[in-house]
Design a protein around this motif. Structure first.
Motif, mmCIF file in Angstrom:
data_model
loop_
_atom_site.group_PDB
_atom_site.id
_atom_site.type_symbol
_atom_site.label_atom_id
_atom_site.label_comp_id
_atom_site.label_asym_id
_atom_site.label_seq_id
_atom_site.Cartn_x
_atom_site.Cartn_y
_atom_site.Cartn_z
ATOM 1 N N TYR A 152 11.115 -11.994 20.211
ATOM 2 C CA TYR A 152 10.288 -10.866 19.810
ATOM 3 C C TYR A 152 9.219 -10.543 20.849
ATOM 4 C CZ TYR A 152 6.867 -8.187 17.184
ATOM 5 O OH TYR A 152 5.958 -7.208 16.809
ATOM 6 N N PHE A 153 8.544 -11.625 21.316
ATOM 7 C CA PHE A 153 7.482 -11.392 22.280
ATOM 8 C C PHE A 153 8.035 -10.882 23.607
ATOM 9 C CE2 PHE A 153 5.030 -14.335 19.485
ATOM 10 C CZ PHE A 153 3.984 -13.479 19.199
ATOM 11 N N LYS A 154 9.218 -11.408 24.019
ATOM 12 C CA LYS A 154 9.789 -10.948 25.283
ATOM 13 C C LYS A 154 10.204 -9.472 25.207
ATOM 14 C CE LYS A 154 11.411 -15.218 27.321
ATOM 15 N NZ LYS A 154 12.588 -15.960 27.811
ATOM 16 N N LEU A 155 10.790 -9.119 24.133
ATOM 17 C CA LEU A 155 11.265 -7.738 23.981
ATOM 18 C C LEU A 155 10.117 -6.755 23.793
ATOM 19 C CD1 LEU A 155 14.378 -8.302 21.679
ATOM 20 C CD2 LEU A 155 14.376 -7.755 24.092
ATOM 21 N N SER A 156 9.058 -7.217 23.209
ATOM 22 C CA SER A 156 7.939 -6.317 22.973
ATOM 23 C C SER A 156 7.052 -6.248 24.231
ATOM 24 C CB SER A 156 7.120 -6.822 21.789
ATOM 25 O OG SER A 156 6.610 -8.122 22.044
#
Length: 220
Positions: free
Chosen positions: A216-220
């Motif tokens: 989630y953090f990487k994609l966001s």
């Protein structure tokens, strides 16, 4: 037991014959000689009565079939002794005239001869019967011993079987204890496995959550 009766019987028959002879000898006597002879006869009669009582007691202690036979013989001997007592009373009753005395002597002589023959015959028959009874008793004892040996053999077999059953029971008890221990071990293992499964499941959930957060953090 029957041998004792036979011994008493033999003594009585001999004593009875002697008493009959003594009656013959006492009949022609007079005075003190007659009194002395009669006294001896009475002592013999008392001894004969004692022997009859012993025979009666001995007969009553035997088996029913032999008891009936021997009691019949005792009754015969009592009747025989009563005859002798009557002869003694005739002698004691007073002085006998020559004709009566001769008749008494002749009668007593005949009685002694008949009694002796009858006693011998009775002894032979009695001995034969007692021998047969002794053989039956020996057979009974042999059968009893064989039965006793058979019973001992059965008891020994039962004891051996009991020991085998006790040994089997101990073995089964040991197996039961081992099964109980195995159940406890398996139960503990099952509890540990369930615990490990819970821990692994928790770790897996945590890893999935971490991975989702990372993505989630990487994609966001």
């Amino acid at each position: 037991m029957s041998g004792e009766f036979e011994g008493y019987e033999r003594q009585y028959c001999q004593l009875s014959a002697n008493l009959s002879k003594a009656c013959i000898a006492a009949a022609p006597l007079d005075g003190e000689q007659k009194k002395q002879k009669i006294s001896e006869i009475k002592e013999g009669i008392e001894e004969a009565e004692a022997l009859i009582r012993k025979m009666d007691l001995e007969a009553r202690s035997l088996q029913p079939d032999l008891k009936t036979l021997l009691l019949a013989k005792v009754r015969e001997y009592k009747a025989d002794l009563n005859i002798i007592k009557r002869e003694v009373k005739k002698i004691v009753s007073g002085d006998l005239n020559p004709s009566v005395r001769d008749e008494l002597l002749e009668s007593n002589t005949t009685n002694v001869m008949m009694a002796s023959a009858d006693h011998r015959e009775r002894l032979m028959v009695s001995t034969e019967r007692l021998n047969k009874s002794g053989d039956r008793i020996k057979d009974s004892r042999r059968t009893m011993l064989e039965t006793e040996e058979f019973g001992v053999s059965i008891l020994q077999d039962l004891h051996s079987q009991r020991q085998s059953l006790l040994h089997t029971h101990d073995s089964l008890h040991g197996v039961d204890n081992n099964i109980s221990r195995s159940k406890k071990i398996l139960s503990n293992m099952s509890i540990r496995m369930n615990r490990n499964k819970c821990i692994l499941s928790t770790i897996g959930v945590v890893l999935i959550v971490v991975i989702i957060l990372i993505l989630y953090f990487k994609l966001s």
